[in-house]
Scaffold this motif. Structure first.
Motif, PDB file in Angstrom:
ATOM      1  N   TYR A  89     -50.925  23.177  55.707  1.00 51.92           N
ATOM      2  CA  TYR A  89     -50.387  23.154  57.065  1.00 51.92           C
ATOM      3  C   TYR A  89     -50.472  24.565  57.629  1.00 51.92           C
ATOM      4  CZ  TYR A  89     -46.075  25.086  55.026  1.00 51.92           C
ATOM      5  OH  TYR A  89     -45.168  25.882  54.371  1.00 51.92           O
ATOM      6  N   HIS A  90     -50.609  24.637  58.948  1.00 50.93           N
ATOM      7  CA  HIS A  90     -50.743  25.960  59.579  1.00 50.93           C
ATOM      8  C   HIS A  90     -50.524  25.842  61.072  1.00 50.93           C
ATOM      9  CE1 HIS A  90     -54.855  25.062  61.142  1.00 50.93           C
ATOM     10  NE2 HIS A  90     -55.019  24.382  60.026  1.00 50.93           N
ATOM     11  N   THR A  91     -50.296  26.995  61.693  1.00 53.40           N
ATOM     12  CA  THR A  91     -50.132  27.018  63.139  1.00 53.40           C
ATOM     13  C   THR A  91     -51.446  26.615  63.804  1.00 53.40           C
ATOM     14  OG1 THR A  91     -49.667  28.411  65.062  1.00 53.40           O
ATOM     15  CG2 THR A  91     -50.679  29.487  63.175  1.00 53.40           C
ATOM     16  N   HIS A  92     -51.347  26.011  64.981  1.00 53.26           N
ATOM     17  CA  HIS A  92     -52.567  25.635  65.700  1.00 53.26           C
ATOM     18  C   HIS A  92     -52.534  26.127  67.138  1.00 53.26           C
ATOM     19  CE1 HIS A  92     -56.285  23.443  66.307  1.00 53.26           C
ATOM     20  NE2 HIS A  92     -56.248  23.062  65.041  1.00 53.26           N
ATOM     21  N   THR A  93     -51.903  27.284  67.358  1.00 52.74           N
ATOM     22  CA  THR A  93     -51.896  27.836  68.708  1.00 52.74           C
ATOM     23  C   THR A  93     -53.163  28.643  68.946  1.00 52.74           C
ATOM     24  OG1 THR A  93     -50.710  29.763  67.904  1.00 52.74           O
ATOM     25  CG2 THR A  93     -49.387  27.989  68.822  1.00 52.74           C
ATOM     26  N   MET A  94     -53.471  28.861  70.212  1.00 55.19           N
ATOM     27  CA  MET A  94     -54.593  29.713  70.575  1.00 55.19           C
ATOM     28  C   MET A  94     -54.186  31.175  70.388  1.00 55.19           C
ATOM     29  SD  MET A  94     -56.924  27.626  72.235  1.00 55.19           S
ATOM     30  CE  MET A  94     -57.520  28.130  73.854  1.00 55.19           C
ATOM     31  N   SER A  95     -55.163  32.010  70.076  1.00 58.64           N
ATOM     32  CA  SER A  95     -54.903  33.447  69.954  1.00 58.64           C
ATOM     33  C   SER A  95     -55.614  34.226  71.049  1.00 58.64           C
ATOM     34  CB  SER A  95     -55.390  33.962  68.595  1.00 58.64           C
ATOM     35  OG  SER A  95     -54.846  33.213  67.544  1.00 58.64           O
ATOM     36  N   MET A  96     -56.811  33.766  71.420  1.00 56.83           N
ATOM     37  CA  MET A  96     -57.687  34.472  72.360  1.00 56.83           C
ATOM     38  C   MET A  96     -57.859  35.923  71.879  1.00 56.83           C
ATOM     39  SD  MET A  96     -58.342  31.793  73.996  1.00 56.83           S
ATOM     40  CE  MET A  96     -59.489  32.374  75.257  1.00 56.83           C
ATOM     41  N   ASP A  97     -57.482  36.919  72.699  1.00 56.33           N
ATOM     42  CA  ASP A  97     -57.723  38.293  72.248  1.00 56.33           C
ATOM     43  C   ASP A  97     -56.501  38.923  71.598  1.00 56.33           C
ATOM     44  OD1 ASP A  97     -56.147  38.549  74.436  1.00 56.33           O
ATOM     45  OD2 ASP A  97     -57.414  40.018  75.466  1.00 56.33           O
ATOM     46  N   ASP A  98     -55.496  38.108  71.254  1.00 55.13           N
ATOM     47  CA  ASP A  98     -54.277  38.631  70.630  1.00 55.13           C
ATOM     48  C   ASP A  98     -54.319  38.372  69.122  1.00 55.13           C
ATOM     49  OD1 ASP A  98     -51.762  39.259  69.728  1.00 55.13           O
ATOM     50  OD2 ASP A  98     -50.705  38.238  71.366  1.00 55.13           O
ATOM     51  N   LEU A  99     -54.577  39.402  68.365  1.00 57.16           N
ATOM     52  CA  LEU A  99     -54.761  39.237  66.919  1.00 57.16           C
ATOM     53  C   LEU A  99     -53.433  39.174  66.159  1.00 57.16           C
ATOM     54  CD1 LEU A  99     -57.927  41.464  66.310  1.00 57.16           C
ATOM     55  CD2 LEU A  99     -57.758  39.035  66.855  1.00 57.16           C
ATOM     56  N   HIS A 100     -52.343  39.022  66.886  1.00 62.73           N
ATOM     57  CA  HIS A 100     -51.036  38.807  66.251  1.00 62.73           C
ATOM     58  C   HIS A 100     -50.523  37.401  66.500  1.00 62.73           C
ATOM     59  CE1 HIS A 100     -51.281  43.238  66.517  1.00 62.73           C
ATOM     60  NE2 HIS A 100     -50.753  43.146  65.314  1.00 62.73           N
ATOM     61  N   ARG A 101     -51.410  36.517  66.928  1.00 59.78           N
ATOM     62  CA  ARG A 101     -50.991  35.146  67.197  1.00 59.78           C
ATOM     63  C   ARG A 101     -51.849  34.164  66.420  1.00 59.78           C
ATOM     64  NH1 ARG A 101     -49.775  33.413  73.215  1.00 59.78           N
ATOM     65  NH2 ARG A 101     -49.337  31.594  71.956  1.00 59.78           N
ATOM     66  N   GLY A 102     -51.473  32.879  66.530  1.00 57.23           N
ATOM     67  CA  GLY A 102     -52.269  31.817  65.929  1.00 57.23           C
ATOM     68  C   GLY A 102     -52.470  32.048  64.436  1.00 57.23           C
ATOM     69  N   SER A 103     -53.645  31.682  63.948  1.00 58.20           N
ATOM     70  CA  SER A 103     -53.857  31.713  62.494  1.00 58.20           C
ATOM     71  C   SER A 103     -54.116  33.115  61.965  1.00 58.20           C
ATOM     72  CB  SER A 103     -54.972  30.753  62.088  1.00 58.20           C
ATOM     73  OG  SER A 103     -56.137  31.006  62.813  1.00 58.20           O
ATOM     74  N   TYR A 104     -54.043  34.148  62.820  1.00 63.94           N
ATOM     75  CA  TYR A 104     -54.043  35.519  62.294  1.00 63.94           C
ATOM     76  C   TYR A 104     -52.688  35.866  61.680  1.00 63.94           C
ATOM     77  CZ  TYR A 104     -58.119  35.809  65.353  1.00 63.94           C
ATOM     78  OH  TYR A 104     -59.316  35.576  65.966  1.00 63.94           O
ATOM     79  N   THR A 105     -51.668  35.083  61.958  1.00 63.35           N
ATOM     80  CA  THR A 105     -50.332  35.338  61.425  1.00 63.35           C
ATOM     81  C   THR A 105     -50.200  34.742  60.024  1.00 63.35           C
ATOM     82  OG1 THR A 105     -49.356  33.263  62.184  1.00 63.35           O
ATOM     83  CG2 THR A 105     -49.412  35.099  63.774  1.00 63.35           C
ATOM     84  N   GLY A 106     -49.019  34.852  59.477  1.00 71.32           N
ATOM     85  CA  GLY A 106     -48.751  34.298  58.141  1.00 71.32           C
ATOM     86  C   GLY A 106     -48.271  32.871  58.171  1.00 71.32           C
ATOM     87  N   MET A 107     -48.537  32.145  59.266  1.00 68.32           N
ATOM     88  CA  MET A 107     -48.045  30.764  59.377  1.00 68.32           C
ATOM     89  C   MET A 107     -49.024  29.784  58.731  1.00 68.32           C
ATOM     90  SD  MET A 107     -46.123  30.428  63.039  1.00 68.32           S
ATOM     91  CE  MET A 107     -47.107  31.524  64.037  1.00 68.32           C
ATOM     92  N   PHE A 108     -48.931  29.656  57.400  1.00 70.81           N
ATOM     93  CA  PHE A 108     -49.745  28.699  56.661  1.00 70.81           C
ATOM     94  C   PHE A 108     -49.075  28.434  55.319  1.00 70.81           C
ATOM     95  CE2 PHE A 108     -51.437  31.509  53.385  1.00 70.81           C
ATOM     96  CZ  PHE A 108     -51.270  32.759  53.961  1.00 70.81           C
ATOM     97  N   GLY A 109     -49.421  27.302  54.718  1.00 71.42           N
ATOM     98  CA  GLY A 109     -48.911  26.999  53.388  1.00 71.42           C
ATOM     99  C   GLY A 109     -49.616  25.772  52.835  1.00 71.42           C
ATOM    100  N   PHE A 110     -49.498  25.590  51.526  1.00 72.63           N
ATOM    101  CA  PHE A 110     -50.056  24.390  50.895  1.00 72.63           C
ATOM    102  C   PHE A 110     -49.190  23.179  51.209  1.00 72.63           C
ATOM    103  CE2 PHE A 110     -52.240  27.449  48.147  1.00 72.63           C
ATOM    104  CZ  PHE A 110     -53.445  26.815  47.890  1.00 72.63           C
TER     105      PHE A 110
END
Ligand SMILES: [Cu+2]
Length: 493
Positions: free
Chosen positions: A153-174
């Motif tokens: 599971y993981h976040t599914h937000t858009m990041s566009m040019d913000d590298l602190h959002r979406g799947s660049y963050t630590g929002m994921f897990g098995f």
């Protein structure tokens, strides 16, 4: 000075810890130095929760967290339940669950359950119409997990040019869906998520093509686009789970043990390879689904979003580094130490034998005729099509392809990807699974997946049955590509 130069300088001058080897093939283990923009944060905003949750009622709290990759190497990001990776969620196939998501940030969020066959309104995708988890709000996802296997599971937000959002963050897990029969014929098992941290934009991408599949470049244009490409996202700080190589405890094994590794590429940016010197990975499942022909390989390849379950027989005592074959990636942290009992050596690395990844090694000869219904998708990259970034089109059109991909329920389709770009893309279909029919110019069957890496200028065909009514997102799992157009919305008639 470029950031990469700074890192290399820092690595050269870093105090080398207790992990320096003395064998002929050993490599020093310079950990990423503490970056000026990686402050030692005070205690995180939330309290660290347990690493595994099981049952039918789950709570995920979204809030800032810190991740200690190694002593004095701490990144601050957003995570679930005070940790990153988030807790491993263990569910039973066919038993309904509730996942209560509490969003303690100022950004609306979606939690996507990757690899599950669940309705659009709980799949966690804005494009499919899943309701948002509001900023400072909460929402409960209720669904019946299926099929059994290694999901995530993981976040599914858009990041566009913000590298602190979406799947660049630590929002994921098995997310583990347990089936009725769970043979478990092994001595220990480990869940290992491959990650990178502190991503940045670059014009110079490191090429790891040596280990990538070769095959006919059926989609290579006669005249290549020579316009200057836009910036892409990369990183030079890596970890497995929350630890950089050498920053955490080794995996301790005994000779003769069979160890099950569940790998997940939770990167938002790049395909990854993993090797363990002197050992082979016996691949038993891809994307959580058992393969028809388990086979042993020297090097694994996982595109973002992919999972591999592989058994390793521990038959070469020593202290080894299991990690990325590419020196800068492994030395940047993508590895973990495998320590045999009663071995006092320093961790060793040896280059892996030449080995190109090939999904068809785990398949069986094709047995079914191609489905009558066909869909084609042509992927193209427009250099700097989005200002300083590239943009992508599917069939020459931007998202959302209103009348392009309309499915008839109950029909089996052959979906062919034509990759006319100079990159290998991990393509993910939500809410469905597909069977690889052809890749690298080879026909195969029996390999069931939800994400497949379509080779550079290559072609791949997958078959799937349209049996999950509702909007269905299809996209490249590289966040930057998805954000800039590499996606399509499939709908049912
Ligand atoms: Cu891509």
């Amino acid at each position: 000075m470029q950031r990469r130069d700074f890192l290399q300088l820092g690595a050269l001058t870093a105090v080398v810890g207790p992990l320096v080897g003395n064998g002929a093939a050993q490599q020093p283990l310079p950990l990423p130095p503490n970056m000026p923009n990686m402050p030692n944060m005070p205690a995180s905003a939330s309290t660290a929760g347990p690493a595994e949750l099981s049952g039918t009622e789950f709570t995920l709290q979204i809030a800032p967290v810190t991740v200690e990759l190694a002593p004095n190497r701490i990144v601050s990001t957003i995570g679930y339940n005070g940790i990153s990776p988030g807790p491993r969620l263990r569910m039973k196939e066919g038993v309904p669950v509730s996942v209560n998501v509490v969003n303690d940030t100022d950004v609306p969020e979606y939690v996507h359950f990757h690899g599950l066959l669940i309705p659009s309104d709980v799949d966690g995708s804005e494009e499919e119409g899943t309701p948002v988890v509001p900023a400072r709000g909460k929402r409960t996802y209720r669904f019946t997990p299926t099929p059994a296997g290694t999901r995530w599971y993981h976040t599914h937000t858009m990041s566009m040019d913000d590298l602190h959002r979406g799947s660049y963050t630590g929002m994921f897990g098995f997310l583990i869906v347990e089936g009725a029969n769970n043979p478990g014929n092994f001595d220990q098992e480990h869940y290992l998520a491959l990650r990178d941290w502190e991503p940045f934009f670059t014009n110079q991408l490191m090429d790891n093509d040596d280990l990538d599949p070769t095959g006919p470049k059926a989609e290579k244009p006669d005249v290549l686009d020579t316009r200057p490409p836009g910036m892409e996202v990369t990183a030079d700080i890596f970890s497995i789970n929350d630890k950089a190589l050498g920053g955490g405890e080794p995996i301790r094994v005994r000779p003769g043990e069979r160890v099950m590794f569940h790998f997940l590429n939770a990167s938002a940016i790049e395909n990854r390879h993993i090797a363990l010197p002197g050992h082979k990975f016996n691949v038993v499942a891809l994307d959580g689904n058992p393969v028809p022909a388990p086979a042993a390989v020297d090097v694994l390849m996982l595109g973002p979003g992919e999972r591999i379950d592989a058994l390793v027989t521990m038959d070469r005592p020593g202290v080894w580094i299991m990690g990325a074959p590419e020196d800068p990636v492994r030395e940047g942290g993508l590895g973990i130490v495998i320590e045999y009992a009663n071995q006092r050596r320093t961790p060793q690395w040896m280059p892996a034998p030449p080995s190109a990844w090939d999904y068809t090694r785990f398949g069986k000869p094709p047995s079914q005729p191609a489905p009558a219904e066909k869909l084609d998708m042509v992927f193209e990259k427009i250099p700097r099509g989005a200002g300083k970034f590239n943009s992508f089109t599917v069939n020459g059109k931007p998202y959302p392809h209103e009348q392009e991909f309309v499915l008839k329920q109950g029909t089996r389709y052959r979906l062919t990807f034509h990759n006319r770009t100079d990159d290998a893309h991990p393509m993910h279909l939500h809410r469905h699974q597909f069977e690889i029919a052809e890749i690298y110019g080879k026909a195969t069957s029996g390999i069931i997946k939800d994400t497949v890496v379509v080779p550079t200028y290559g072609r791949a065909s997958v078959d799937f049955t349209a049996d999950q009514p509702g909007l269905t997102l299809f996209h490249c799992h590289i966040q930057h590509h998805m954000d800039y157009g590499f996606k399509a919305l499939l709908r049912y008639a």
